[in-house]
Design a protein around this motif. Structure first.
Motif: not given
Length: 432
Positions: A291-306, A330-335, A427-432
């Motif tokens: 999926s696009r989200l898996f490729q962009e969020v996890r594979e390319k940027r390492g923002l999340a495991y799933s 990194r919550v704001a970046e992932a979103l 959680g406690r996102p720092t920039e959301l």
């Protein structure tokens, strides 16, 4: 192998010239089952679903329908809880019940030689549950322990808050498992009333797969469901659309990473645009590693495991729903990446190659859900519950194969729309 082939192969008759297909079988009590006969293994699998689930919880007593489902096999008829479970175990009978937002369902698996006793135990559980006080208190204690544990689970807390915000004041916004207060207040009278209202033979869907012929199935249906009443009137569940799109809400938990739930509009399973939306969702976030989200969020940027998305279709509401988890900082970046991919897919659509790969996967993998009698029964009863027609399994891959880029664009406009999401982060996102 197509899904229809899978059903036929799993349930092949002894005469090769007469391949088995799902066909309706009506019993004298008025209950109809979708039937696939197979003598290959001396087993019978039964799946059933009653209309009316957690959305029918009494006001202020969320969790009541789930408690009801958990108590149905905790003693019935002349058998207390221990005696009932011992009779199941002695014959290797597998009986279970569950509750969802719109239905109470269950399944039964048995050897042919124990079918009569298995059906009798099912009939007792459905028509004559005991609701003994000891069993009620044991199940209540289990539910309360689970709720206390979940208070520290960011995934559960994010999901609960998400649905509360998405459907404020609506039955779908209440936690189906209840709260500490609501579960503590459920009484035996509540359970008896719910049972009488919800478990009616007039609103049950049934599928039967295995070594049972049509006449034997008719007798089994009469024995299992014939003692039930037609059931009482269901409370109306008003149509709803997801609220709060564009909002970002934080559930404060002291954890190193935030669990995120996000969602926007959807289409129900019965809608003509559901299949295009399903293919679109596979490209966006439903396709696991592709999926696009898996490729962009996890594979390319390492923002999340799933990270992923799915379509949620209830009787009175639907949505496109997603999840991920990432470090608080990194919550704001992932979103932002998720929003960017949704916008890009809505504006440009998938490439022709992406679309074809999605259709190939969704059609090729469908048969994997039909490799056992129990899976076939559950697939059939879900299709029956959704009102898609007894031939849906045979038609489904053709519907997916016919999806065009125009269909995808139309589905994207209806579901992803302007890209505004309701977002909840636990959680406690720092920039959301």
């Amino acid at each position: 192998m197509t899904p229809a082939d899978a059903v036929t192969r799993t349930a092949a008759l002894s005469t090769a010239s007469s391949p088995a297909q799902a066909r309706p079988v009506a019993a004298a009590c008025g209950v109809e089952a979708w039937h696939v006969e197979s003598p290959v293994v001396p087993l019978i699998a039964l799946a059933f679903t009653f209309e009316g689930g957690a959305a029918q919880d009494p006001e202020g007593k969320s969790g009541a329908v789930q408690m009801l489902a958990r108590l149905l096999d905790e003693g019935a008829g002349p058998y207390g809880s221990d005696a009932f479970q011992e009779r199941l175990a002695a014959r290797a009978i597998e009986l279970s019940f569950h509750a969802g937002p719109d239905a109470i369902g269950g399944s039964l698996k048995m050897l042919v030689k124990h079918a009569d006793e298995a059906i009798e135990l099912l009939a007792l559980a459905l028509a004559q549950p005991r609701f003994d006080e000891a069993a009620i208190e044991r199940v209540r204690a289990q539910m309360l322990a689970g709720l206390r544990y979940q208070q520290n689970d960011p995934g559960v807390m994010a999901s609960r808050r998400f649905f509360a915000e998405a459907y404020p004041g609506h039955p779908y916004g209440r936690p189906s498992g209840g709260t500490l207060e609501s579960v503590s207040g459920i009484t035996r009278d509540d359970l008896v009333a719910l049972h009488a209202r919800l478990l009616g033979r007039g609103r049950v869907k049934v599928a039967a797969v295995g070594a049972i012929g049509e006449e034997a199935l008719q007798r089994a249906l009469d024995a299992a469901f014939g003692r039930l009443s037609e059931g009482g009137a269901l409370a109306a569940v008003p149509p709803a659309r997801i609220a709060g799109r564009g909002r970002r809400i934080v559930v404060d938990l002291d954890v190193p990473q935030s669990v995120i739930r996000f969602g926007t509009d959807g289409v129900p399973w019965r809608d003509p645009d559901f299949i295009p939306a399903y293919v679109l969702n596979h490209v966006l976030g439903g396709g696991a590693f592709t999926s696009r989200l898996f490729q962009e969020v996890r594979e390319k940027r390492g923002l999340a495991y799933s990270v992923g998305t799915s379509l949620v279709s209830h009787r009175a509401a639907s949505m496109t729903w997603g999840y991920t988890a990432t470090k608080n900082e990194r919550v704001a970046e992932a979103l932002a990446v998720i929003a960017e991919e949704i916008a890009r897919l809505t504006q440009d659509g998938p490439s022709d190659e992406e679309l074809q790969k999605a259709k190939d996967y969704l059609t090729g993998s469908y048969a994997l859900g039909f490799d056992t009698s129990t899976k076939i029964a559950h697939q059939l009863v879900q299709v029956a519950f959704e009102g898609l027609g007894i031939d849906y399994i045979g038609r489904r891959n053709g519907l997916i194969g016919a999806v065009t880029q125009d269909d995808i664009r139309r589905a994207a406009a209806r579901t992803l729309g302007d890209g505004r999401l309701l977002v909840v982060a636990a959680g406690r996102p720092t920039e959301l």
